[in-house]
Motif scaffolding. Sequence first.
Motif, mmCIF file in Angstrom:
data_model
loop_
_atom_site.group_PDB
_atom_site.id
_atom_site.type_symbol
_atom_site.label_atom_id
_atom_site.label_comp_id
_atom_site.label_asym_id
_atom_site.label_seq_id
_atom_site.Cartn_x
_atom_site.Cartn_y
_atom_site.Cartn_z
ATOM 1 N N ASN A 186 -6.707 4.258 -0.241
ATOM 2 C CA ASN A 186 -6.188 3.931 0.875
ATOM 3 C C ASN A 186 -5.045 4.454 1.638
ATOM 4 N N ALA A 187 -5.133 4.563 2.625
ATOM 5 C CA ALA A 187 -4.070 5.215 3.764
ATOM 6 C C ALA A 187 -3.919 4.732 4.807
ATOM 7 N N MET A 188 -2.720 4.283 4.937
ATOM 8 C CA MET A 188 -2.589 3.090 6.125
ATOM 9 C C MET A 188 -1.139 3.421 6.756
ATOM 10 N N ILE A 189 -0.441 2.867 7.570
ATOM 11 C CA ILE A 189 0.033 3.111 8.862
ATOM 12 C C ILE A 189 1.567 2.108 8.688
ATOM 13 N N ASP A 190 2.782 1.752 8.591
ATOM 14 C CA ASP A 190 3.545 0.656 8.690
ATOM 15 C C ASP A 190 4.633 0.615 10.388
#
Length: 274
Positions: free
Chosen positions: A115-119
């Motif tokens: 997974n890759a996410m932006i906070d």
Amino acid sequence: MTRYLLAATALATGLAAMASPAVARDRSAYVGLEAGALFVKDTDFDFDDEQFFDEDFEIEHKMGIDGDLIAGYDFGMFRAEAELGYKRSEHDEYSDDESGFDADGRTSVYSLMANAMIDVGQDEGVSFYAGGGIGYAQITHVLEDNDDVDGFRLQLRDRGFAWQAIAGVRMVVSQYFDVGLKYRYFDGGNVSDSDEGIDLDADYKSHSLLFSLIHNFNSPLPPPPPAPVLAPPPPPPPPPATQTCPDGSVVLATDVCPMPPPPPPPPPPEPERG
């Protein structure tokens, strides 16, 4: 499904005010445990053999369970993680265009995702994130009728590419722990297999609402700086040097004593007597 997500998000946001501040999670590793409710979309089954049904049929699922273990690293605004997941739901009913009957089957999924996410938000309080993942999943559909219908059992199992979209909110509760609420849409793609000479074909799509417990391996808080030490005030300057003049006056040593007054004039001579 949307109303469950909105209600849970409102609950998490309401609790955010009670979050105590903690050190930022940027540039730190983390692990977590997530678990919650699973909602599987109705699954269409295709047969190339009409031994059991004249037409293809549909599986209606009961609410199931979804859980995963995650491990990742927070680079700042960007976060990457690995996820090992398990999903299971019981079958509620099998139906075709004309009729339906109760089902005793089940569907299970094992998945390994990246997974890759932006906070977005405050690392010291509440943050929101969104992203997606790709990976590999094994999906198993076990079809069984209940005791009231002539028994049959079919198993459909396949492995392959899967993807997901995720969004959630995280809230700091201590220096090392966060809690959160996460929504996941999971797509396991097409599932094909053969059982007892019957070729089966289906798909798998689900929604999940998960509660998260995250442990952060961030560095401990630095000790507070020592209180400044106040220097004592400088001593008063020494008194200036003085001197006592001949007339008894006291003046600075650098000054000149006043000149003594001139002596009084002599008295006039007395007149002579004749």
